[in-house]
Structure formats: C-alpha cells, structure tokens
Design a protein around this motif. Structure first.
Motif, mmCIF file in Angstrom:
data_model
loop_
_atom_site.group_PDB
_atom_site.id
_atom_site.type_symbol
_atom_site.label_atom_id
_atom_site.label_comp_id
_atom_site.label_asym_id
_atom_site.label_seq_id
_atom_site.Cartn_x
_atom_site.Cartn_y
_atom_site.Cartn_z
ATOM 1 N N GLY A 35 13.396 -3.462 -0.563
ATOM 2 C CA GLY A 35 12.926 -3.263 -1.928
ATOM 3 C C GLY A 35 13.771 -2.264 -2.685
ATOM 4 N N SER A 36 14.121 -2.607 -3.907
ATOM 5 C CA SER A 36 14.862 -1.680 -4.759
ATOM 6 C C SER A 36 13.945 -0.709 -5.486
ATOM 7 C CB SER A 36 15.681 -2.458 -5.797
ATOM 8 O OG SER A 36 14.806 -3.151 -6.681
ATOM 9 N N ASP A 37 12.645 -1.073 -5.566
ATOM 10 C CA ASP A 37 11.699 -0.286 -6.371
ATOM 11 C C ASP A 37 12.173 -0.208 -7.817
ATOM 12 O OD1 ASP A 37 9.445 1.229 -6.945
ATOM 13 O OD2 ASP A 37 9.734 2.583 -5.251
ATOM 14 N N ALA A 38 12.804 -1.292 -8.276
ATOM 15 C CA ALA A 38 13.373 -1.320 -9.625
ATOM 16 C C ALA A 38 12.278 -1.237 -10.677
ATOM 17 C CB ALA A 38 14.183 -2.597 -9.821
ATOM 18 N N HIS A 39 12.416 -0.280 -11.581
ATOM 19 C CA HIS A 39 11.503 -0.162 -12.715
ATOM 20 C C HIS A 39 12.136 -0.681 -14.000
ATOM 21 C CE1 HIS A 39 9.097 2.170 -9.941
ATOM 22 N NE2 HIS A 39 8.157 2.309 -10.845
ATOM 23 N N GLY A 89 0.837 -1.191 0.000
ATOM 24 C CA GLY A 89 0.000 0.000 0.000
ATOM 25 C C GLY A 89 0.869 1.236 0.000
ATOM 26 N N SER A 90 0.671 2.099 -0.975
ATOM 27 C CA SER A 90 1.507 3.284 -1.107
ATOM 28 C C SER A 90 0.648 4.528 -1.306
ATOM 29 C CB SER A 90 2.467 3.146 -2.299
ATOM 30 O OG SER A 90 3.406 2.116 -2.078
ATOM 31 N N VAL A 91 1.196 5.651 -0.885
ATOM 32 C CA VAL A 91 0.540 6.938 -1.077
ATOM 33 C C VAL A 91 1.459 7.810 -1.916
ATOM 34 C CG1 VAL A 91 -0.376 9.006 0.052
ATOM 35 C CG2 VAL A 91 -0.674 6.744 1.124
ATOM 36 N N THR A 94 2.208 -4.625 3.501
ATOM 37 C CA THR A 94 3.386 -3.762 3.514
ATOM 38 C C THR A 94 2.967 -2.329 3.213
ATOM 39 O OG1 THR A 94 4.600 -5.625 2.529
ATOM 40 C CG2 THR A 94 5.699 -3.470 2.530
ATOM 41 N N ILE A 95 3.592 -1.384 3.866
ATOM 42 C CA ILE A 95 3.456 0.024 3.483
ATOM 43 C C ILE A 95 4.727 0.426 2.747
ATOM 44 C CG2 ILE A 95 3.264 2.406 4.301
ATOM 45 C CD1 ILE A 95 0.665 0.813 4.544
ATOM 46 N N GLY A 96 4.550 0.967 1.546
ATOM 47 C CA GLY A 96 5.681 1.305 0.702
ATOM 48 C C GLY A 96 6.306 2.643 1.049
ATOM 49 N N HIS A 97 7.618 2.705 0.862
ATOM 50 C CA HIS A 97 8.425 3.935 1.016
ATOM 51 C C HIS A 97 7.770 4.932 1.975
ATOM 52 C CE1 HIS A 97 5.697 4.649 -2.344
ATOM 53 N NE2 HIS A 97 6.487 4.032 -3.193
ATOM 54 N N LEU A 127 7.345 -2.690 7.046
ATOM 55 C CA LEU A 127 7.790 -1.492 6.336
ATOM 56 C C LEU A 127 9.049 -1.826 5.561
ATOM 57 C CD1 LEU A 127 7.211 1.140 9.155
ATOM 58 C CD2 LEU A 127 5.855 0.840 7.078
ATOM 59 N N GLU A 128 9.181 -1.239 4.401
ATOM 60 C CA GLU A 128 10.332 -1.540 3.565
ATOM 61 C C GLU A 128 11.420 -0.495 3.717
ATOM 62 O OE1 GLU A 128 9.050 -1.563 -0.528
ATOM 63 O OE2 GLU A 128 8.702 0.587 -0.536
ATOM 64 N N VAL A 129 12.668 -0.953 3.649
ATOM 65 C CA VAL A 129 13.763 -0.043 3.342
ATOM 66 C C VAL A 129 13.859 -0.046 1.830
ATOM 67 C CG1 VAL A 129 16.203 0.464 3.579
ATOM 68 C CG2 VAL A 129 14.948 -0.543 5.506
#
Length: 253
Positions: free
Chosen positions: A211-215, A95-97, A141-144, A177-179
């Motif tokens: 998480g790398s949040d790799a795109h 879940g991200s905002v 999970t809550i993102g960034h 929570l992610e780093v």
C-alpha cells in the motif's frame, strides 16, 4: 503489483466524483498495477460513493478495482465498525490504530509528546491495541503495523518482543500485513513496518499486501517497486489482494 491502500477523499479535501476517481485509476494504470484498493478513512463515511467507483471502474477492464475502507480501531467500538461493514459488499477492510487512550499520536501537533512520554510504555500500549484490533475478527488487514514510530522515537525494548502478541493474533486470525511506503515521507523516513518486523512476519508465514497510503492520485503506486524488491530479498514470493474478503494471490516474480 497492487496498491491496496489509497484514499480517494484524501483528508476530506476532495469529492468522490468521476474526475477524481479517474485520476487514481489512470495513475494505477500508468504504473501497470493489477489491483487498486480504495480505503478512505471511516470518519469520512458520509462522503464516500462506492457505487460510483465501481461504475467508473468499468472503463478500466484490465485493472481490478477493489472497495474497502480504513477503520479507526478503538477498543469497545467493534459494533460501530461492524455496522459499517454490513452496509456494502466490501472487498477488504483495513484496521488501523492512530490513537489510544485519547491520544491521537500521529498528528504533527503531538510530535513533541513522543519525546516527553516513556517510549517503551507507549509502544507497549500501542501494540496492545493493535492486538485487540487483530483479535476483533473485523478486518482483512492491519494497517501500517509500526505507525507508532512515525516521529522517530525508538523503544529501548526489542521491537520483536513488543510486537509479539500482535503478530501472534494476526497469524491466528489469518490476517495480512501491509508494507506501507508512506512512512518514508514522514519524519521517521522509512517504510512501515521496519525490516526486522518484515523479516519476522515472513518467518511466521503471515501474508503481505502492498500500500502506498496515497492521499492524492499522484502518489498511487509510490515506491511499491522497492517494497516488492525488499519482499523478494527476504524470500516472499507473492502478495495478497482481496475480492469480497477472499484472498487473491499476486506473484512477485
């Protein structure tokens, strides 16, 4: 080590085909990852191909390939997200905002507004919405967590005070929570969340994932060694992966 935040579709600039899936899994293997989690943005829902990912994953028996997605949380849209979750046996959901009150705050075109608006006010509103996301019961999970800092605007109020209610909700709901290492490559040039928040998360006994949040495939696993070292330095002994919403522990030793 794991990378539980990668975007196969990027910003909808590639297809979910075998070649692209393999590129991500090959990079994860090169890094020696134990788990990788695909988490494309929910606004690309119609382009996702979860069964194909699982089919290709059979060629990578030493890599746990997890299926999730990153949901854009907006207040009063819980039913929309719940309907998506019910369409596939997901392993995790982030879940991200990225927006609130009609303001998409993390796009480059809005950087100037971070200097014009009252920083304390928009930080407070951001964390209010993050709190609602955590309380929704929809996510693993809550993102960034502190994405709101993306353009470098810092509040006058203590960040621990601003984030307090959100962290309380995360803990009560048993979320992780992610780093997220992608912040280093944004104007703010640091991981999400900042170290003081990471230390507070650890103090409260909230679990971490990575998480790398790799795109793109080339960024899978990026800086996760350093993120793991940071967690070990503050006493974190393990990080969390997921399998069908059940937590899986991975030692940082």
């Amino acid at each position: 080590m794991l990378d539980l935040h990668v975007h196969l579709l990027g910003h909808n600039d590639r297809e979910a085909n075998r070649e692209n899936i393999r590129a991500f899994l090959d990079e994860a293997t090169r890094w020696g990852l134990k788990e990788i989690g695909f988490a494309d943005h929910d606004y690309y829902w119609d382009q996702m191909n979860f069964p194909l990912i699982l089919e290709v994953a059979k060629d990578y028996p030493n890599l746990a390939v997890r299926i999730g997605f990153e949901a854009e949380y907006r207040p009063h849209e819980e039913e929309r997200i719940k309907n998506l979750i019910n369409q596939f046996p997901f392993d995790f959901v982030i879940g991200s905002v990225h927006e609130f009150d009609g303001w998409i705050f993390d796009i480059p075109e809005e950087a100037h507004m971070h200097r014009k608006k009252d920083v304390d006010d928009f930080y407070a509103r951001y964390f209010e919405v993050v709190t609602l996301a955590a309380k929704s019961g929809l996510f693993t999970t809550i993102g960034h967590l502190d994405l709101i800092k993306v353009f470098g605007a810092r509040p006058g109020k203590d960040i621990l005070t601003l984030a307090d209610e959100a962290l309380t909700a995360v803990a009560e709901q048993g979320l992780v929570l992610e780093v997220n290492t992608n912040g280093r490559y944004k104007p703010v040039q640091e991981f999400y969340p900042e170290r003081r928040l990471i230390e507070e998360i650890q103090r409260r006994g909230i679990g971490f994932t990575l998480g790398s949040d790799a795109h793109c495939a080339e960024n899978v696993g990026r800086d996760l060694d350093e993120a793991s070292l940071l967690l070990r330095q503050i006493g974190v002994q393990s990080v969390v992966g997921f399998a069908k919403f059940d937590k899986v522990s991975y030692s940082l030793d």
